[in-house]
Design a protein around this motif. Sequence first.
Motif, PDB file in Angstrom:
ATOM      1  N   ASN A 109       0.816  -1.216   0.000  1.00 56.96           N
ATOM      2  CA  ASN A 109       0.000   0.000   0.000  1.00 56.96           C
ATOM      3  C   ASN A 109       0.850   1.266   0.000  1.00 56.96           C
ATOM      4  O   ASN A 109       0.323   2.358  -0.221  1.00 56.96           O
ATOM      5  CB  ASN A 109      -0.910   0.036   1.236  1.00 56.96           C
ATOM      6  N   TYR A 110       2.170   1.099   0.278  1.00 56.35           N
ATOM      7  CA  TYR A 110       3.061   2.244   0.444  1.00 56.35           C
ATOM      8  C   TYR A 110       4.239   2.151  -0.514  1.00 56.35           C
ATOM      9  O   TYR A 110       4.667   1.056  -0.878  1.00 56.35           O
ATOM     10  CB  TYR A 110       3.614   2.276   1.877  1.00 56.35           C
ATOM     11  N   THR A 111       4.769   3.320  -0.877  1.00 61.47           N
ATOM     12  CA  THR A 111       6.068   3.313  -1.539  1.00 61.47           C
ATOM     13  C   THR A 111       7.135   2.978  -0.500  1.00 61.47           C
ATOM     14  O   THR A 111       6.850   2.840   0.688  1.00 61.47           O
ATOM     15  CB  THR A 111       6.342   4.674  -2.200  1.00 61.47           C
ATOM     16  N   GLY A 112       8.399   2.846  -0.934  1.00 61.56           N
ATOM     17  CA  GLY A 112       9.443   2.303  -0.067  1.00 61.56           C
ATOM     18  C   GLY A 112       9.649   3.078   1.220  1.00 61.56           C
ATOM     19  O   GLY A 112       9.731   4.302   1.218  1.00 61.56           O
ATOM     20  N   PHE A 113       9.759   2.342   2.323  1.00 65.61           N
ATOM     21  CA  PHE A 113       9.958   2.987   3.618  1.00 65.61           C
ATOM     22  C   PHE A 113      10.753   2.077   4.551  1.00 65.61           C
ATOM     23  O   PHE A 113      10.831   0.869   4.376  1.00 65.61           O
ATOM     24  CB  PHE A 113       8.614   3.325   4.281  1.00 65.61           C
ATOM     25  N   ASN A 114      11.359   2.706   5.557  1.00 63.41           N
ATOM     26  CA  ASN A 114      11.887   2.052   6.749  1.00 63.41           C
ATOM     27  C   ASN A 114      11.098   2.557   7.941  1.00 63.41           C
ATOM     28  O   ASN A 114      10.755   3.743   8.001  1.00 63.41           O
ATOM     29  CB  ASN A 114      13.348   2.440   6.995  1.00 63.41           C
ATOM     30  N   VAL A 115      10.857   1.697   8.906  1.00 62.12           N
ATOM     31  CA  VAL A 115      10.216   2.154  10.133  1.00 62.12           C
ATOM     32  C   VAL A 115      10.873   1.477  11.324  1.00 62.12           C
ATOM     33  O   VAL A 115      11.277   0.306  11.261  1.00 62.12           O
ATOM     34  CB  VAL A 115       8.693   1.903  10.114  1.00 62.12           C
ATOM     35  N   ILE A 116      11.018   2.242  12.387  1.00 61.39           N
ATOM     36  CA  ILE A 116      11.461   1.737  13.687  1.00 61.39           C
ATOM     37  C   ILE A 116      10.304   1.916  14.651  1.00 61.39           C
ATOM     38  O   ILE A 116       9.748   3.013  14.770  1.00 61.39           O
ATOM     39  CB  ILE A 116      12.692   2.515  14.189  1.00 61.39           C
ATOM     40  N   VAL A 117       9.921   0.841  15.321  1.00 61.53           N
ATOM     41  CA  VAL A 117       8.846   0.925  16.312  1.00 61.53           C
ATOM     42  C   VAL A 117       9.253   0.164  17.564  1.00 61.53           C
ATOM     43  O   VAL A 117      10.071  -0.752  17.524  1.00 61.53           O
ATOM     44  CB  VAL A 117       7.499   0.373  15.780  1.00 61.53           C
ATOM     45  N   GLY A 118       8.664   0.567  18.676  1.00 63.95           N
ATOM     46  CA  GLY A 118       8.914  -0.123  19.933  1.00 63.95           C
ATOM     47  C   GLY A 118       8.669   0.799  21.094  1.00 63.95           C
ATOM     48  O   GLY A 118       7.739   1.603  21.089  1.00 63.95           O
ATOM     49  N   ASN A 119       9.560   0.682  22.088  1.00 64.17           N
ATOM     50  CA  ASN A 119       9.483   1.551  23.253  1.00 64.17           C
ATOM     51  C   ASN A 119      10.893   1.998  23.605  1.00 64.17           C
ATOM     52  O   ASN A 119      11.821   1.801  22.823  1.00 64.17           O
ATOM     53  CB  ASN A 119       8.785   0.845  24.418  1.00 64.17           C
ATOM     54  N   THR A 120      11.064   2.592  24.749  1.00 64.53           N
ATOM     55  CA  THR A 120      12.359   3.176  25.077  1.00 64.53           C
ATOM     56  C   THR A 120      13.411   2.139  25.463  1.00 64.53           C
ATOM     57  O   THR A 120      14.564   2.499  25.694  1.00 64.53           O
ATOM     58  CB  THR A 120      12.205   4.184  26.233  1.00 64.53           C
ATOM     59  N   GLU A 121      13.024   0.861  25.510  1.00 61.58           N
ATOM     60  CA  GLU A 121      13.973  -0.194  25.868  1.00 61.58           C
ATOM     61  C   GLU A 121      14.126  -1.265  24.800  1.00 61.58           C
ATOM     62  O   GLU A 121      15.115  -2.008  24.814  1.00 61.58           O
ATOM     63  CB  GLU A 121      13.542  -0.856  27.182  1.00 61.58           C
ATOM     64  N   GLN A 122      13.189  -1.355  23.877  1.00 63.18           N
ATOM     65  CA  GLN A 122      13.217  -2.412  22.865  1.00 63.18           C
ATOM     66  C   GLN A 122      12.662  -1.858  21.565  1.00 63.18           C
ATOM     67  O   GLN A 122      11.536  -1.339  21.526  1.00 63.18           O
ATOM     68  CB  GLN A 122      12.397  -3.622  23.319  1.00 63.18           C
ATOM     69  N   LEU A 123      13.455  -1.978  20.487  1.00 63.32           N
ATOM     70  CA  LEU A 123      13.056  -1.441  19.197  1.00 63.32           C
ATOM     71  C   LEU A 123      13.191  -2.499  18.110  1.00 63.32           C
ATOM     72  O   LEU A 123      14.046  -3.393  18.188  1.00 63.32           O
ATOM     73  CB  LEU A 123      13.926  -0.232  18.821  1.00 63.32           C
ATOM     74  N   PHE A 124      12.341  -2.351  17.075  1.00 67.77           N
ATOM     75  CA  PHE A 124      12.361  -3.250  15.931  1.00 67.77           C
ATOM     76  C   PHE A 124      12.425  -2.415  14.654  1.00 67.77           C
ATOM     77  O   PHE A 124      11.879  -1.307  14.591  1.00 67.77           O
ATOM     78  CB  PHE A 124      11.106  -4.128  15.908  1.00 67.77           C
ATOM     79  N   HIS A 125      13.071  -2.985  13.634  1.00 75.04           N
ATOM     80  CA  HIS A 125      13.174  -2.328  12.330  1.00 75.04           C
ATOM     81  C   HIS A 125      12.480  -3.173  11.276  1.00 75.04           C
ATOM     82  O   HIS A 125      12.524  -4.407  11.302  1.00 75.04           O
ATOM     83  CB  HIS A 125      14.642  -2.142  11.934  1.00 75.04           C
ATOM     84  N   TYR A 126      11.849  -2.476  10.326  1.00 77.76           N
ATOM     85  CA  TYR A 126      11.224  -3.145   9.178  1.00 77.76           C
ATOM     86  C   TYR A 126      11.254  -2.205   7.992  1.00 77.76           C
ATOM     87  O   TYR A 126      11.066  -0.988   8.155  1.00 77.76           O
ATOM     88  CB  TYR A 126       9.768  -3.518   9.492  1.00 77.76           C
ATOM     89  N   ASN A 127      11.554  -2.736   6.811  1.00 72.68           N
ATOM     90  CA  ASN A 127      11.264  -1.980   5.592  1.00 72.68           C
ATOM     91  C   ASN A 127      10.546  -2.875   4.602  1.00 72.68           C
ATOM     92  O   ASN A 127      10.691  -4.099   4.625  1.00 72.68           O
ATOM     93  CB  ASN A 127      12.498  -1.283   5.004  1.00 72.68           C
ATOM     94  N   ASN A 128       9.753  -2.255   3.743  1.00 73.38           N
ATOM     95  CA  ASN A 128       8.892  -3.035   2.855  1.00 73.38           C
ATOM     96  C   ASN A 128       9.575  -3.435   1.562  1.00 73.38           C
ATOM     97  O   ASN A 128       8.924  -3.991   0.675  1.00 73.38           O
ATOM     98  CB  ASN A 128       7.587  -2.281   2.555  1.00 73.38           C
TER      99      ASN A 128
END
Length: 253
Positions: A109-128
Motif C-alpha cells: 500500500n506504500y512506496t518504499g519505507f523504513n520504520v522503527i517501532v517499539g518503546n524506550t527499551e526495545q526497538l524493531f526495524h522493518y522496511n517493505n
Amino acid sequence: MCLINFHLNNHPNYKLIVAANRDEFYDRPTAPAQFWEDEPEILAGRDLLQKGTWLGITKRGRFAALTNFRDPDQMVTGKASRGEIVKNYLAGNTDPLNFLQSLKNSKDNYTGFNVIVGNTEQLFHYNNIENEITEIPSGTHGLSNHSLNTPWPKVTKGKKRLSEYITDQEVIQTNVLFEIISDAEEAQDWNLPETGVSLDLERKLSPLFIKTPNYGTRSSTVLIVGHDDTVTFVERTYEAGELKKENEFSFHL
C-alpha cells in the motif's frame, strides 16, 4: 525523515538517545512538535498535508520513526501516506511485533519505507523492500534511506560521532547532539552510494544536514530517555537551512 542516529541501552544513565533529521521539500506544510489535540498522548511534529508524522513518542513510552527508501522505481503516485504508519503505531496499543506483522501484510500500500517501532527499551526495524522484521540490538545505529546501518557516508559519520560522544559522557548535552547532525559537509564522490539519482543529486543528499534551493533538512529532533523514565524531547525547525525555532518538552513516563 532522512537520517536517524540513535543509541539503545548500554549507557549508565540513558535507555535511548536519538538525534534525527527530517528532510522534505520546503513548501510542504508542517506543524512543529507538540502534543496533538486529537491524540493527546502523542508528542510529534505533523505533516499537515496527510496528517501523519515521521518521528514521535507517547506519554507511555511508545516510540516510532520513519524514513523513505530511496529508489526512483518506488516513486509512484496513488499510494497511502507513509506518515500514517508512525501515527498509527503511536496512537494504538498493538505490541511492536504484531504491528509490524500486520504492516507486512499491507506493505504494497506504500512506496518504499523504513520504520522503527517499539518503546524506550526495545526497538524493531522493518522496511517493505527487504520485508524482514529485525529486533535492534543494544548499541549505536544509523538509518537513512536504505536499510538499518547501511554504510552510507552520512550514516557512518553520524554513528561514529554519536558513539564517540556518548562513550565519554555520563551526562548528554542536547546541543552537542544537534551539532553532530548539523554537519553539512558533502561526501567525496568515491564514497557516494548509487541509488539511481544523478551524481549531482547524490552529492547534495550526502550530508547529515541537507540544504538545496527547494529541499533540505526541515527539522532536527533530539530525544533522550533516562533510566529514571525522564524524557527530554527537543526539536529545532529550519527555513531553507536557517534555524527558525526551538521547542523543548520534558516529562516522565
